[in-house]
Design a protein around this motif. Structure first.
Motif, PDB file in Angstrom:
ATOM      1  N   GLY A 321     -14.487  -8.277  -0.661  1.00 48.76           N
ATOM      2  CA  GLY A 321     -14.859  -7.664  -2.089  1.00 48.76           C
ATOM      3  C   GLY A 321     -13.446  -7.064  -2.471  1.00 48.76           C
ATOM      4  N   ALA A 322     -12.699  -6.406  -1.541  1.00 53.62           N
ATOM      5  CA  ALA A 322     -11.535  -5.846  -1.837  1.00 53.62           C
ATOM      6  C   ALA A 322     -10.436  -6.802  -2.124  1.00 53.62           C
ATOM      7  CB  ALA A 322     -10.923  -4.793  -0.894  1.00 53.62           C
ATOM      8  N   ILE A 323     -10.428  -7.925  -1.449  1.00 50.81           N
ATOM      9  CA  ILE A 323      -9.364  -8.810  -1.920  1.00 50.81           C
ATOM     10  C   ILE A 323      -9.752  -9.548  -3.343  1.00 50.81           C
ATOM     11  CG2 ILE A 323      -9.048 -11.404  -1.114  1.00 50.81           C
ATOM     12  CD1 ILE A 323      -9.458 -10.390   1.695  1.00 50.81           C
ATOM     13  N   GLU A 324     -11.027  -9.980  -3.469  1.00 49.97           N
ATOM     14  CA  GLU A 324     -11.323 -10.441  -4.805  1.00 49.97           C
ATOM     15  C   GLU A 324     -10.932  -9.467  -5.972  1.00 49.97           C
ATOM     16  OE1 GLU A 324     -15.429 -11.070  -4.584  1.00 49.97           O
ATOM     17  OE2 GLU A 324     -15.178 -12.839  -2.999  1.00 49.97           O
ATOM     18  N   ASP A 325     -11.297  -8.111  -5.667  1.00 47.56           N
ATOM     19  CA  ASP A 325     -10.712  -6.939  -6.805  1.00 47.56           C
ATOM     20  C   ASP A 325      -9.202  -6.986  -6.758  1.00 47.56           C
ATOM     21  OD1 ASP A 325     -13.343  -6.547  -7.207  1.00 47.56           O
ATOM     22  OD2 ASP A 325     -13.237  -4.265  -5.651  1.00 47.56           O
ATOM     23  N   PHE A 326      -8.356  -7.114  -5.700  1.00 46.86           N
ATOM     24  CA  PHE A 326      -7.148  -7.287  -5.763  1.00 46.86           C
ATOM     25  C   PHE A 326      -6.588  -8.469  -6.679  1.00 46.86           C
ATOM     26  CE2 PHE A 326      -6.514  -4.872  -1.664  1.00 46.86           C
ATOM     27  CZ  PHE A 326      -6.651  -3.716  -2.354  1.00 46.86           C
ATOM     28  N   GLU A 327      -7.201  -9.417  -6.423  1.00 49.23           N
ATOM     29  CA  GLU A 327      -6.723 -10.720  -7.221  1.00 49.23           C
ATOM     30  C   GLU A 327      -6.858 -10.694  -8.736  1.00 49.23           C
ATOM     31  OE1 GLU A 327      -9.286 -13.553  -5.516  1.00 49.23           O
ATOM     32  OE2 GLU A 327      -7.885 -14.211  -3.569  1.00 49.23           O
ATOM     33  N   ALA A 328      -8.282 -10.103  -8.926  1.00 44.97           N
ATOM     34  CA  ALA A 328      -8.463  -9.756 -10.372  1.00 44.97           C
ATOM     35  C   ALA A 328      -7.608  -8.607 -11.049  1.00 44.97           C
ATOM     36  CB  ALA A 328     -10.047  -9.228 -10.259  1.00 44.97           C
ATOM     37  N   GLN A 329      -7.297  -7.716 -10.341  1.00 48.68           N
ATOM     38  CA  GLN A 329      -6.365  -6.802 -10.989  1.00 48.68           C
ATOM     39  C   GLN A 329      -5.085  -7.336 -10.912  1.00 48.68           C
ATOM     40  OE1 GLN A 329      -6.263  -3.270  -8.184  1.00 48.68           O
ATOM     41  NE2 GLN A 329      -8.755  -3.195  -8.225  1.00 48.68           N
ATOM     42  N   ALA A 330      -4.528  -8.033 -10.238  1.00 49.95           N
ATOM     43  CA  ALA A 330      -3.071  -8.756 -10.066  1.00 49.95           C
ATOM     44  C   ALA A 330      -3.142  -9.640 -11.399  1.00 49.95           C
ATOM     45  CB  ALA A 330      -2.839  -9.383  -8.904  1.00 49.95           C
ATOM     46  N   GLU A 331      -4.154 -10.675 -11.487  1.00 50.90           N
ATOM     47  CA  GLU A 331      -4.161 -11.230 -12.733  1.00 50.90           C
ATOM     48  C   GLU A 331      -4.257 -10.606 -13.968  1.00 50.90           C
ATOM     49  OE1 GLU A 331      -4.282 -14.446 -15.162  1.00 50.90           O
ATOM     50  OE2 GLU A 331      -3.879 -14.445 -12.837  1.00 50.90           O
ATOM     51  N   ALA A 332      -5.051  -9.513 -13.951  1.00 53.94           N
ATOM     52  CA  ALA A 332      -5.144  -8.810 -15.195  1.00 53.94           C
ATOM     53  C   ALA A 332      -3.540  -7.985 -15.676  1.00 53.94           C
ATOM     54  CB  ALA A 332      -5.924  -7.633 -15.170  1.00 53.94           C
ATOM     55  N   GLU A 333      -2.833  -7.610 -14.750  1.00 52.49           N
ATOM     56  CA  GLU A 333      -1.648  -7.144 -14.780  1.00 52.49           C
ATOM     57  C   GLU A 333      -0.557  -8.126 -15.588  1.00 52.49           C
ATOM     58  OE1 GLU A 333      -0.850  -3.878 -14.980  1.00 52.49           O
ATOM     59  OE2 GLU A 333      -2.944  -3.399 -14.457  1.00 52.49           O
ATOM     60  N   ARG A 334      -0.541  -9.425 -14.741  1.00 54.86           N
ATOM     61  CA  ARG A 334       0.190 -10.464 -15.367  1.00 54.86           C
ATOM     62  C   ARG A 334      -0.041 -10.986 -16.695  1.00 54.86           C
ATOM     63  NH1 ARG A 334      -0.231 -12.002  -9.846  1.00 54.86           N
ATOM     64  NH2 ARG A 334      -2.276 -13.449 -10.441  1.00 54.86           N
ATOM     65  N   ARG A 335      -1.486 -10.881 -17.030  1.00 50.61           N
ATOM     66  CA  ARG A 335      -1.862 -11.360 -18.333  1.00 50.61           C
ATOM     67  C   ARG A 335      -1.480 -10.184 -19.268  1.00 50.61           C
ATOM     68  NH1 ARG A 335      -5.003 -13.629 -22.116  1.00 50.61           N
ATOM     69  NH2 ARG A 335      -6.207 -12.458 -23.172  1.00 50.61           N
ATOM     70  N   ARG A 336      -1.370  -9.015 -19.106  1.00 48.68           N
ATOM     71  CA  ARG A 336      -1.039  -8.019 -19.779  1.00 48.68           C
ATOM     72  C   ARG A 336       0.537  -7.952 -20.078  1.00 48.68           C
ATOM     73  NH1 ARG A 336      -4.479  -4.520 -16.700  1.00 48.68           N
ATOM     74  NH2 ARG A 336      -6.282  -3.985 -18.120  1.00 48.68           N
ATOM     75  N   ALA A 337       1.132  -8.311 -19.091  1.00 50.53           N
ATOM     76  CA  ALA A 337       2.873  -8.599 -19.247  1.00 50.53           C
ATOM     77  C   ALA A 337       3.069  -9.892 -20.251  1.00 50.53           C
ATOM     78  CB  ALA A 337       3.325  -8.809 -17.815  1.00 50.53           C
ATOM     79  N   GLU A 338       2.255 -10.879 -19.974  1.00 53.00           N
ATOM     80  CA  GLU A 338       2.447 -12.185 -20.745  1.00 53.00           C
ATOM     81  C   GLU A 338       1.944 -11.979 -22.150  1.00 53.00           C
ATOM     82  OE1 GLU A 338      -0.146 -14.722 -18.814  1.00 53.00           O
ATOM     83  OE2 GLU A 338       1.339 -14.976 -16.792  1.00 53.00           O
ATOM     84  N   LEU A 339       1.097 -11.093 -22.337  1.00 55.06           N
ATOM     85  CA  LEU A 339       0.409 -10.768 -23.907  1.00 55.06           C
ATOM     86  C   LEU A 339       1.699  -9.928 -24.428  1.00 55.06           C
ATOM     87  CD1 LEU A 339      -3.007  -9.783 -23.449  1.00 55.06           C
ATOM     88  CD2 LEU A 339      -1.915 -11.698 -24.736  1.00 55.06           C
ATOM     89  N   LEU A 340       2.489  -9.376 -23.959  1.00 56.56           N
ATOM     90  CA  LEU A 340       3.700  -8.297 -24.284  1.00 56.56           C
ATOM     91  C   LEU A 340       4.712  -9.131 -24.936  1.00 56.56           C
ATOM     92  CD1 LEU A 340       4.265  -5.286 -22.199  1.00 56.56           C
ATOM     93  CD2 LEU A 340       2.726  -5.428 -24.363  1.00 56.56           C
ATOM     94  N   TYR A 341       5.040 -10.359 -24.015  1.00 57.48           N
ATOM     95  CA  TYR A 341       6.022 -11.354 -24.676  1.00 57.48           C
ATOM     96  C   TYR A 341       5.274 -12.245 -25.957  1.00 57.48           C
ATOM     97  CZ  TYR A 341       9.246 -10.382 -20.937  1.00 57.48           C
ATOM     98  OH  TYR A 341      10.378  -9.592 -20.167  1.00 57.48           O
ATOM     99  N   ALA A 342       3.913 -12.794 -25.699  1.00 57.21           N
ATOM    100  CA  ALA A 342       3.473 -13.466 -26.629  1.00 57.21           C
ATOM    101  C   ALA A 342       3.449 -12.659 -28.096  1.00 57.21           C
ATOM    102  CB  ALA A 342       2.011 -13.782 -26.232  1.00 57.21           C
TER     103      ALA A 342
END
Length: 702
Positions: A321-342
């Protein structure tokens, strides 16, 4: 290796966290055994009877004990016990604390007429002092008169001189204490930081610092790593984030800890896992006492492999469960960064506007109000702002339905870099979790190997016995049947094992139906349900919940028994029907996603694709008492149950309510067993009722 006979400061810190869960329990009686053992019998609203043991002699311990393992009440209570009863009878347990980081346990009790504090000294010669509301000693097991302190009736209780508490020391003070030493890192931690040898070594290992490093060669890098490891230990102790272990050396207990220790694993010690540190302490000291009293040539005591296996499997589930949470959190942070550039221009305009206002001395509240007014006028940049946090110096912007907090004092690029860096940090934590789950899987495999080796040894010993000692037993006629029970993860669901040995589980309600599908349905399992509304989700497990999923060729008999289970525990039984229809699908056909415009209730699912139907399935169950191996009630399809139990009764839909039917079955079993005590412990009417279908039942007479 000599077994541990005293709690450490870390042990006591963990124990205090768990003892505070009993706050509000009422004291019934207090007992004293010999010179150094006290027992407090209490009643807790949620947990029932609570037995607290305190021992301050050669063995120094404190923990809540299993009521079946406490010593019988002594004859005439001594004066110390009578004093405790006078002060504590009817009092509420108000909480526990540890003095500084010392091995001193403080217990508070409150009563309308007087409050009492009990101080348990688990160091040196050991002592217990009973204090009144003013801190004056009412009575103590031992009188202490030293230059540094006095513990005697009529005097104010004096704690020993305070020592450095490693769990609260800041980094700079920690660094000064380390630098003041003239020895190596591990000895400094053990003595100057009061961590003791074992935890000093453990923290060095966790920090990745060589323990023999001389202090003059250690610097900020080593100190920071060790201080971070101490901080993690403090956080886990205060949060109650425990994973207790009892360590064994050649089958004999040698240590008990609130967490797994790498140092103990390196020593090659076997370990047993427990759900709470209290349980681990109770089991450890009980077995230590038995082993102290056991003759040298006495037989081995079988470790509780099943409990350890279940614990390892739960840990794997948590790690996954922790691994899945980490994956979701990392993906969420990358999406936020991409949205800043977009949305570069919009974000840059917001940051520039707020930054310019701050440079002109405009307050955060005024900025917030100005942006709100701009949003009302339809200014896109202002409409995008959803929050202004002056304390953090950030503005939160909504971009494509995602909120992104950006620091005002930096530009778009640096904010995006910060988010990418955070995503990378989370990914590194995921890598650590992946390594940890592999280690746990290896530990699980090792436990299973040890169990197999133990069972092979037992089988060899059994083969050496005389034939007449291994004759088939007449369990019904036996005057005393030994009780052997283990707790299994699936017992809170409806469950049985098929004739071919496959585990089948079903939900008791909508919440459990939801949990079974989302948490326990793996790709190679089978899913069963009835056409009738209100049936349990039923799955046949190909493998255990934490074992690698493997394809299995399920026998037809297993499928038929699972179908009968699904029918018998559905609304078909409650409606008084004697047969029904069930279907089978694979896990990939089960979904929580409804068709467009439709809604799915909790505990319900969408089934897509072809189904395999089982028609005219008989609604009938058998309930029986298992004596061979584990002793317990079993219930389910007759073909799966009757060969596993010593005696059983068949049921079909009928007129007797569930609780009445359970009592009828209990009376029938009572007539069949000579050992009535065994039956009362193993097969109460309440336990029998757990295996009965919902609705009325009739006994099928032979």
């Amino acid at each position: 290796m000599d077994p541990k006979r005293e709690l450490t400061s870390v042990d006591l810190a963990a124990l205090v966290t768990e003892l505070n869960r009993y706050e509000g329990a009422k004291v019934d009686k207090a007992y004293r055994y010999g010179d150094d053992l006290l027992r407090f019998r209490m009643r807790d609203f949620d947990r029932g009877r609570v037995e607290l043991l305190l021992e301050v002699g050669e063995v120094k311990r404190a923990h809540v004990a299993d009521p079946e393992r406490v010593p019988d009440a002594p004859g005439r209570p001594p004066n110390f016990a009578m004093m405790l009863r006078n002060r504590l009878s009817g009092a509420d347990f108000a909480g526990a604390e540890q003095f500084e980081f010392d091995r001193i346990l403080v217990l508070d009790f409150e009563r309308d007429d007087e409050n009492t504090r009990i101080v348990v000294e688990l160091f040196g010669q050991g002592n217990v002092a009973v204090l009144d509301e003013t801190g004056e000693v009412v009575q103590s097991l031992e009188t202490v008169r030293l230059k540094s302190r006095t513990v005697a009736p009529g005097s104010q209780y004096e704690f020993p001189a305070s020592r450095l508490n490693p769990l609260t020391v800041g980094y700079e003070a920690f660094k000064r204490s380390m630098d003041d030493s003239d020895t190596d890192v591990v000895r400094t931690l053990a003595t100057q930081l009061n961590l003791g040898g074992l935890y000093a070594e453990e923290l060095c290992t966790r920090a990745g610092v060589e323990k023999t490093t001389p202090i003059e060669e250690a610097g900020d890098e080593e100190y920071r790593a060790i201080h971070d490891a101490i901080e993690e230990l403090r956080t886990r102790l205060r949060a109650g984030d425990f994973d207790p272990r009892v360590y064994l050396d050649d089958g004999a207990v040698v240590d008990v800890t609130p967490f797994p220790l790498e140092e103990r694993e390196r020593e090659g010690l076997d370990s047993e896992a427990y759900d709470s540190f209290n349980d681990a302490l109770d089991r450890y000291f009980y077995r230590l006492e038995l082993e102290d009293d056991e003759p040298e040539d006495a037989g081995r005591q079988r470790p509780d492999f099943e409990a350890e296996i279940e614990k390892k499997q739960r840990i794997i589930d948590q790690q996954q469960g922790a691994i899945e949470d980490f994956e979701a959190q990392a993906e969420a942070e990358r999406r936020r960064a991409e949205l800043l550039y977009a949305n570069y221009d919009l974000v840059d305009e917001v940051l520039s506007t707020v930054r310019d206002a701050r440079e002109e001395g405009v307050g955060w509240d005024e900025i917030r109000e100005t942006l709100a007014q701009g949003a009302e006028r339809g200014i896109p940049e202002a409409e995008a702002v959803v929050d202004v946090d002056g304390a953090e110096g950030t503005v939160t912007i909504e971009l494509d339905d995602t909120e992104v907090a950006v620091e005002v004092d930096t530009g778009v690029e640096k904010n995006a870099d910060r988010l990418y860096t955070e995503a990378k940090r989370i990914e590194e934590k995921k890598e650590g979790a992946l390594a940890a789950i592999e280690d746990t899987r290896e530990e699980l495999a090792a436990v299973k190997r040890r169990r197999e080796e133990w069972e092979e040894d037992d089988a060899e010993e059994a083969d050496d016995e005389e034939p007449d000692e291994r004759e088939e037993r007449d369990w019904l006629a036996m005057e005393s049947i030994p009780i052997r029970q283990s707790d299994h993860w699936y017992e809170r669901f409806r469950w049985f094992r098929t004739s071919d040995g496959f585990l089948v589980i079903g939900g008791r309600n909508a919440d459990q139906n939801e949990e079974i599908v989302t948490k326990y349905l793996d790709q190679h399992d089978l899913f069963f349900h009835t056409q009738a509304h209100g049936g349990p989700v039923t799955i046949v497990k190909a493998t255990g919940p934490s074992e690698p999923s493997e394809a299995v060729d399920f026998p037809e008999r297993t499928k038929e028994e699972a179908a009968q289970f699904a029918v018998s525990y559905s609304s078909i039984w409650k409606e008084g029907r004697y047969a029904g229809e069930a279907y089978m699908v694979t896990p990939d056909q089960v979904s929580k996603t409804p068709e467009s415009g439709e809604y799915i209730e909790k505990g319900s699912f969408v089934i897509r694709g072809d189904r395999t139907y089982f028609r005219d399935v008989e609604a009938e169950v058998a309930v029986g008492i298992q004596c061979e191996g584990e002793t317990r009630v079993l219930g389910g399809p007759p073909s799966a149950i009757e060969d596993r139990v010593e005696t059983s009764v068949r049921l079909q839909p009928g007129r007797y309510a569930q609780n009445d039917a359970a009592k009828m079955l209990y009376r029938k079993f009572k007539e069949r067993f000579a050992d009535q005590s065994f039956l009362r412990k193993v097969a109460t009417a309440d336990r029998i009722q757990e295996f009965l279908p919902p609705g009325g039942s009739e006994i099928v007479e032979d």
